[in-house]
Write a protein that holds these residues in place. Structure first.
Motif, short mmCIF file in Angstrom:
data_model
loop_
_atom_site.label_atom_id
_atom_site.label_comp_id
_atom_site.label_asym_id
_atom_site.label_seq_id
_atom_site.Cartn_x
_atom_site.Cartn_y
_atom_site.Cartn_z
N LEU A 1 0.82 -1.21 0.00
CA LEU A 1 0.00 0.00 0.00
C LEU A 1 0.86 1.26 0.00
O LEU A 1 0.55 2.23 -0.70
CB LEU A 1 -0.95 0.00 1.20
CG LEU A 1 -2.12 -0.96 1.12
CD1 LEU A 1 -2.88 -0.99 2.44
CD2 LEU A 1 -3.03 -0.60 -0.03
N ILE A 2 1.92 1.26 0.80
CA ILE A 2 2.84 2.40 0.80
C ILE A 2 3.43 2.61 -0.59
O ILE A 2 3.50 3.74 -1.09
CB ILE A 2 3.97 2.20 1.84
CG1 ILE A 2 3.41 2.31 3.25
CG2 ILE A 2 5.11 3.20 1.64
CD1 ILE A 2 4.37 1.88 4.34
N ASN A 3 3.83 1.52 -1.25
CA ASN A 3 4.39 1.61 -2.59
C ASN A 3 3.37 2.20 -3.56
O ASN A 3 3.70 3.08 -4.36
CB ASN A 3 4.85 0.24 -3.06
CG ASN A 3 5.59 0.30 -4.37
OD1 ASN A 3 6.25 1.28 -4.68
ND2 ASN A 3 5.49 -0.76 -5.15
N PHE A 4 2.13 1.73 -3.52
CA PHE A 4 1.11 2.22 -4.43
C PHE A 4 0.80 3.70 -4.18
O PHE A 4 0.70 4.49 -5.12
CB PHE A 4 -0.18 1.40 -4.32
CG PHE A 4 -1.26 1.93 -5.20
CD1 PHE A 4 -1.21 1.71 -6.57
CD2 PHE A 4 -2.30 2.67 -4.68
CE1 PHE A 4 -2.19 2.22 -7.40
CE2 PHE A 4 -3.29 3.17 -5.50
CZ PHE A 4 -3.24 2.95 -6.86
N ILE A 5 0.66 4.07 -2.91
CA ILE A 5 0.36 5.47 -2.58
C ILE A 5 1.50 6.37 -3.02
O ILE A 5 1.26 7.45 -3.59
CB ILE A 5 0.05 5.63 -1.08
CG1 ILE A 5 -1.27 4.93 -0.75
CG2 ILE A 5 0.03 7.08 -0.65
CD1 ILE A 5 -1.54 4.75 0.73
N TRP A 6 2.73 5.97 -2.78
CA TRP A 6 3.90 6.76 -3.21
C TRP A 6 3.88 6.94 -4.72
O TRP A 6 4.03 8.05 -5.23
CB TRP A 6 5.18 6.06 -2.77
CG TRP A 6 6.45 6.73 -3.22
CD1 TRP A 6 7.05 6.62 -4.43
CD2 TRP A 6 7.24 7.64 -2.46
NE1 TRP A 6 8.18 7.39 -4.48
CE2 TRP A 6 8.33 8.03 -3.28
CE3 TRP A 6 7.16 8.15 -1.18
CZ2 TRP A 6 9.30 8.91 -2.85
CZ3 TRP A 6 8.14 9.02 -0.75
CH2 TRP A 6 9.19 9.39 -1.58
N TRP A 7 3.72 5.83 -5.44
CA TRP A 7 3.75 5.89 -6.90
C TRP A 7 2.60 6.76 -7.42
O TRP A 7 2.80 7.61 -8.27
CB TRP A 7 3.65 4.48 -7.49
CG TRP A 7 3.62 4.52 -8.98
CD1 TRP A 7 4.70 4.54 -9.81
CD2 TRP A 7 2.47 4.58 -9.82
NE1 TRP A 7 4.28 4.61 -11.12
CE2 TRP A 7 2.91 4.64 -11.14
CE3 TRP A 7 1.10 4.61 -9.56
CZ2 TRP A 7 2.03 4.71 -12.21
CZ3 TRP A 7 0.24 4.69 -10.63
CH2 TRP A 7 0.71 4.73 -11.94
N PHE A 8 1.40 6.53 -6.94
CA PHE A 8 0.22 7.25 -7.41
C PHE A 8 0.35 8.75 -7.13
O PHE A 8 0.03 9.58 -7.98
CB PHE A 8 -1.04 6.69 -6.75
CG PHE A 8 -2.31 7.19 -7.35
CD1 PHE A 8 -2.86 6.56 -8.45
CD2 PHE A 8 -2.96 8.30 -6.82
CE1 PHE A 8 -4.03 7.02 -9.02
CE2 PHE A 8 -4.12 8.76 -7.37
CZ PHE A 8 -4.67 8.13 -8.49
N GLY B 1 2.65 14.46 -12.53
CA GLY B 1 2.48 14.15 -13.95
C GLY B 1 1.16 14.61 -14.53
O GLY B 1 0.89 14.39 -15.70
N ASP B 2 0.33 15.23 -13.70
CA ASP B 2 -0.98 15.67 -14.16
C ASP B 2 -0.92 17.10 -14.70
O ASP B 2 -1.73 17.94 -14.35
CB ASP B 2 -1.99 15.57 -13.01
CG ASP B 2 -3.42 15.68 -13.48
OD1 ASP B 2 -3.67 15.41 -14.66
OD2 ASP B 2 -4.27 16.06 -12.66
N ARG B 3 0.08 17.35 -15.52
CA ARG B 3 0.25 18.66 -16.15
C ARG B 3 0.57 18.46 -17.61
O ARG B 3 0.80 17.35 -18.07
CB ARG B 3 1.42 19.42 -15.50
CG ARG B 3 1.22 19.73 -14.05
CD ARG B 3 2.37 20.53 -13.53
NE ARG B 3 3.40 19.57 -13.06
CZ ARG B 3 4.55 19.91 -12.56
NH1 ARG B 3 4.90 21.17 -12.51
NH2 ARG B 3 5.40 19.01 -12.14
N VAL C 1 10.93 10.16 -12.22
CA VAL C 1 12.08 9.93 -11.33
C VAL C 1 11.60 9.68 -9.90
O VAL C 1 12.02 8.72 -9.24
CB VAL C 1 13.06 11.11 -11.38
CG1 VAL C 1 14.14 10.98 -10.32
CG2 VAL C 1 13.67 11.24 -12.76
N TYR C 2 10.69 10.53 -9.41
CA TYR C 2 10.22 10.39 -8.04
C TYR C 2 9.33 9.17 -7.85
O TYR C 2 9.44 8.45 -6.85
CB TYR C 2 9.48 11.64 -7.58
CG TYR C 2 10.35 12.86 -7.48
CD1 TYR C 2 11.58 12.81 -6.83
CD2 TYR C 2 9.97 14.06 -8.04
CE1 TYR C 2 12.39 13.92 -6.73
CE2 TYR C 2 10.77 15.19 -7.95
CZ TYR C 2 11.97 15.11 -7.30
OH TYR C 2 12.77 16.22 -7.21
N SER C 3 8.42 8.91 -8.79
CA SER C 3 7.48 7.81 -8.60
C SER C 3 8.11 6.45 -8.86
O SER C 3 7.93 5.53 -8.07
CB SER C 3 6.25 7.99 -9.48
OG SER C 3 6.58 7.88 -10.84
#
Length: 92
Positions: A25-32, A39-41, A57-59
């Motif tokens: 869950l931590i991995n998914f929340i971090w990535w999302f 990336g929503d730009r 790079v961050y995700s």
């Protein structure tokens, strides 16, 4: 036949499984958060790190490094060695 719920290995396995789900869950929340947060730009508005979009790079790269460190820490500190063979004195 022994009652498996009284076997302490099941309690340990259950706890470690919950820790694994928590890490996922931590991995998914971090990535999302980074992938859709940064990336929503429009691509013209992206910032870049070593030629890659910062959200990537961050995700993806940062998330992989973070999870590798977290999993290593959790396995070495919280997980326990559990024998898988039959208990002594028990029948096979």
């Amino acid at each position: 036949m022994k009652n498996n719920s009284s076997d302490p290995r099941y309690k340990i396995a259950h706890r470690e499984a919950l820790i694994g789900v928590g890490l996922a869950l931590i991995n998914f929340i971090w990535w999302f958060a980074f992938a859709y947060g940064l990336g929503d730009r429009s691509p013209e508005d992206y910032t870049y790190i070593l030629g890659l979009p910062s959200w990537f790079v961050y995700s993806c790269i940062g998330g992989f490094i973070l999870m590798a460190v977290l999993v290593t820490f959790v396995v070495t500190v919280w997980f326990k060695e559990v024998p898988f063979d039959q208990e002594e004195g028990g029948q096979e």
